[in-house]
Design a protein around this motif. Structure first.
Motif, mmCIF file in Angstrom:
data_model
loop_
_atom_site.group_PDB
_atom_site.id
_atom_site.type_symbol
_atom_site.label_atom_id
_atom_site.label_comp_id
_atom_site.label_asym_id
_atom_site.label_seq_id
_atom_site.Cartn_x
_atom_site.Cartn_y
_atom_site.Cartn_z
ATOM 1 N N LEU A 34 9.193 50.118 -33.884
ATOM 2 C CA LEU A 34 8.120 49.950 -34.871
ATOM 3 C C LEU A 34 7.586 48.518 -34.852
ATOM 4 N N LEU A 35 8.485 47.549 -34.750
ATOM 5 C CA LEU A 35 8.062 46.149 -34.682
ATOM 6 C C LEU A 35 7.257 45.895 -33.411
ATOM 7 N N SER A 36 7.705 46.473 -32.292
ATOM 8 C CA SER A 36 6.982 46.299 -31.028
ATOM 9 C C SER A 36 5.596 46.921 -31.105
ATOM 10 N N ILE A 37 5.505 48.096 -31.727
ATOM 11 C CA ILE A 37 4.194 48.744 -31.881
ATOM 12 C C ILE A 37 3.252 47.853 -32.678
ATOM 13 N N ALA A 38 3.745 47.278 -33.768
ATOM 14 C CA ALA A 38 2.903 46.415 -34.604
ATOM 15 C C ALA A 38 2.452 45.171 -33.841
ATOM 16 N N ILE A 39 3.369 44.559 -33.098
ATOM 17 C CA ILE A 39 3.031 43.336 -32.352
ATOM 18 C C ILE A 39 2.021 43.630 -31.249
ATOM 19 N N PHE A 40 2.299 44.654 -30.443
ATOM 20 C CA PHE A 40 1.413 44.946 -29.317
ATOM 21 C C PHE A 40 0.070 45.495 -29.781
ATOM 22 N N LEU A 41 0.050 46.210 -30.898
ATOM 23 C CA LEU A 41 -1.223 46.684 -31.434
ATOM 24 C C LEU A 41 -2.084 45.500 -31.886
ATOM 25 N N ALA A 42 -1.455 44.530 -32.548
ATOM 26 C CA ALA A 42 -2.191 43.337 -32.969
ATOM 27 C C ALA A 42 -2.730 42.571 -31.760
ATOM 28 N N ILE A 43 -1.891 42.404 -30.732
ATOM 29 C CA ILE A 43 -2.330 41.715 -29.507
ATOM 30 C C ILE A 43 -3.477 42.477 -28.850
ATOM 31 N N TYR A 44 -3.361 43.791 -28.828
ATOM 32 C CA TYR A 44 -4.383 44.637 -28.203
ATOM 33 C C TYR A 44 -5.732 44.488 -28.913
ATOM 34 N N LEU A 45 -5.725 44.549 -30.239
ATOM 35 C CA LEU A 45 -6.967 44.444 -31.004
ATOM 36 C C LEU A 45 -7.592 43.054 -30.863
ATOM 37 N N ILE A 46 -6.759 42.017 -30.888
ATOM 38 C CA ILE A 46 -7.272 40.653 -30.725
ATOM 39 C C ILE A 46 -7.858 40.469 -29.326
ATOM 40 N N THR A 47 -7.203 41.053 -28.321
ATOM 41 C CA THR A 47 -7.701 40.966 -26.949
ATOM 42 C C THR A 47 -9.061 41.627 -26.816
ATOM 43 N N LEU A 48 -9.194 42.832 -27.368
ATOM 44 C CA LEU A 48 -10.477 43.521 -27.317
ATOM 45 C C LEU A 48 -11.556 42.731 -28.048
ATOM 46 N N LEU A 49 -11.220 42.222 -29.233
ATOM 47 C CA LEU A 49 -12.205 41.485 -30.020
ATOM 48 C C LEU A 49 -12.629 40.202 -29.303
ATOM 49 N N GLY A 50 -11.653 39.447 -28.777
ATOM 50 C CA GLY A 50 -11.965 38.192 -28.109
ATOM 51 C C GLY A 50 -12.845 38.387 -26.889
ATOM 52 N N ASN A 51 -12.533 39.368 -26.070
ATOM 53 C CA ASN A 51 -13.349 39.600 -24.873
ATOM 54 C C ASN A 51 -14.712 40.179 -25.210
ATOM 55 N N MET A 52 -14.792 41.018 -26.247
ATOM 56 C CA MET A 52 -16.088 41.547 -26.668
ATOM 57 C C MET A 52 -16.974 40.445 -27.234
ATOM 58 N N VAL A 53 -16.382 39.501 -27.951
ATOM 59 C CA VAL A 53 -17.157 38.369 -28.479
ATOM 60 C C VAL A 53 -17.768 37.559 -27.345
ATOM 61 N N ILE A 54 -16.992 37.333 -26.279
ATOM 62 C CA ILE A 54 -17.514 36.588 -25.127
ATOM 63 C C ILE A 54 -18.708 37.318 -24.516
ATOM 64 N N ILE A 55 -18.588 38.642 -24.348
ATOM 65 C CA ILE A 55 -19.674 39.418 -23.738
ATOM 66 C C ILE A 55 -20.920 39.390 -24.616
ATOM 67 N N VAL A 56 -20.748 39.607 -25.921
ATOM 68 C CA VAL A 56 -21.895 39.665 -26.831
ATOM 69 C C VAL A 56 -22.570 38.309 -26.950
ATOM 70 N N LEU A 57 -21.789 37.245 -27.141
ATOM 71 C CA LEU A 57 -22.379 35.916 -27.277
ATOM 72 C C LEU A 57 -23.100 35.484 -26.012
ATOM 73 N N SER A 58 -22.579 35.863 -24.862
ATOM 74 C CA SER A 58 -23.226 35.498 -23.602
ATOM 75 C C SER A 58 -24.602 36.140 -23.471
ATOM 76 N N GLN A 59 -24.802 37.271 -24.167
ATOM 77 C CA GLN A 59 -26.104 37.931 -24.147
ATOM 78 C C GLN A 59 -27.030 37.440 -25.246
ATOM 79 N N LEU A 60 -26.470 37.068 -26.392
ATOM 80 C CA LEU A 60 -27.299 36.694 -27.537
ATOM 81 C C LEU A 60 -27.788 35.256 -27.474
ATOM 82 N N GLU A 61 -26.909 34.336 -27.079
ATOM 83 C CA GLU A 61 -27.230 32.918 -27.116
ATOM 84 C C GLU A 61 -27.826 32.440 -25.797
ATOM 85 N N ALA A 62 -29.011 31.848 -25.889
ATOM 86 C CA ALA A 62 -29.694 31.363 -24.680
ATOM 87 C C ALA A 62 -28.885 30.265 -23.992
#
Length: 313
Positions: free
Chosen positions: A23-51
């Motif tokens: 259960l602890l491993s699921i919580a840790i890896f789920l948090a890492i997974y969500l942060i990873t997705l968010l961080g990489n998506m932010v890079i993709i979106v900002l690279s398109q939005l900001e000149a």
């Protein structure tokens, strides 16, 4: 032919943990997974939005982030599901498919080499940089990296899928890696091991040679810069990329290039977790926190969001 189809599924042994640790491993890896997705998506979106971020470096970084998202989508959800059970079944076809997409990470090597070439042009040929690294050149380099990564796994996948598997079907790993999978085959795996080693060595060493050559020329050019401020500024543009390369290649060489690598062991499983889950989290952190332009663009977008929420409220 009957023996060849006797194994229709494999059992992934994963990590033998008690229920509370799972259960602890699921919580840790789920948090890492969500942060990873968010961080990489932010890079993709900002690279398109900001000149200010529509540069070749951020174009390749967006491709790199997209690859990390695809890679974690293949690996992490399955791992989170498997943590709920001590032994998890995976079909033969799904196992081969997972192994293919794990090999698809070879795209990462080519993107890192392409980014090193981009750094070389930026430091050594600053006046011709925008001409040499125009939009068409960037698109071609990125496409070549993706196509190469897509085609390279076909030969190992086709070779391994034709091997006979009968007898034990337990894989001492949390995903279908090539080494533990070959160990279960009842046929002659000598040629398969040679093929996989050669393919891995060619991908790793060729990309490393391109990166090493680029940074050798970069260091030589930086040493000829007269001012200390100029040398520091030139080196700082490469620091993030060098950090990612050092971490990435250290993990890969430890897992696959060292003698006797790829076989099932608890050490290899731990290193695979770091390679498959932790590194995709570190990449956006390393590239963004050290980059002043990205922090400025992120702050600008956050202020816009805050202003819009204030108006709506």
């Amino acid at each position: 032919m009957e023996n060849r189809t006797s194994v229709t599924k494999f059992i992934l042994l994963g990590f033998p943990l008690q229920w509370e640790l799972r259960l602890l491993s699921i919580a840790i890896f789920l948090a890492i997974y969500l942060i990873t997705l968010l961080g990489n998506m932010v890079i993709i979106v900002l690279s398109q939005l900001e000149a200010g971020l529509r540069t070749p470096m951020y174009f390749f970084l967006s491709n790199f982030s997209l690859l990390e998202i695809c890679y974690t989508l293949v690996m992490v959800p399955r791992l989170l599901k498997d943590f709920q059970h001590s032994r998890c079944a995976i079909s033969f076809r799904a196992c081969i498919t997972q192994m293919y997409f794990f090999f698809f990470s070879s795209t990462e090597f080519f993107l890192l080499a392409t980014m090193a070439y981009d750094q070389y042009l930026a430091v050594c040929h600053p006046l011709r940089y925008l001409v040499l690294m125009n939009g068409q050149a960037c698109a071609r380099l990125a496409l070549a990296s993706w196509v190469s990564g897509f085609l390279i796994p076909f030969l190992p996948k086709a070779f391994i899928s034709q091997l006979p598997f009968c007898g034990t079907n337990q894989i001492n790993h949390f995903f279908c890696d090539t080494g533990p999978l070959l160990r279960l085959s009842s046929g002659d795996t000598h040629m398969a091991n040679i093929l996989i080693f050669l393919v891995s060595a060619v991908v790793v060493l060729s990309s490393f040679l391109l990166i090493f050559t680029s940074y050798t020329l970069i260091v030589s050019a930086i040493c000829h810069i007269p001012s200390a401020t100029g040398r520091h500024k030139a080196f700082s543009t490469c620091a993030s990329h060098l950090t990612v390369i050092t971490i990435f290649y250290s993990m890969v060489i430890f897992m696959y290039i060292r003698p006797g690598s790829g076989w099932a062991s608890d050490v290899d499983k731990v290193v695979s977790v770091f390679y498959a889950i932790i590194i995709p989290l570190l990449n956006p952190v390393i590239y963004t926190l050290r980059n002043r332009d990205f922090r400025r663009a992120l702050g600008k977008v956050l202020r816009r969001v805050k202003a819009a929420l204030t108006i709506l409220i």
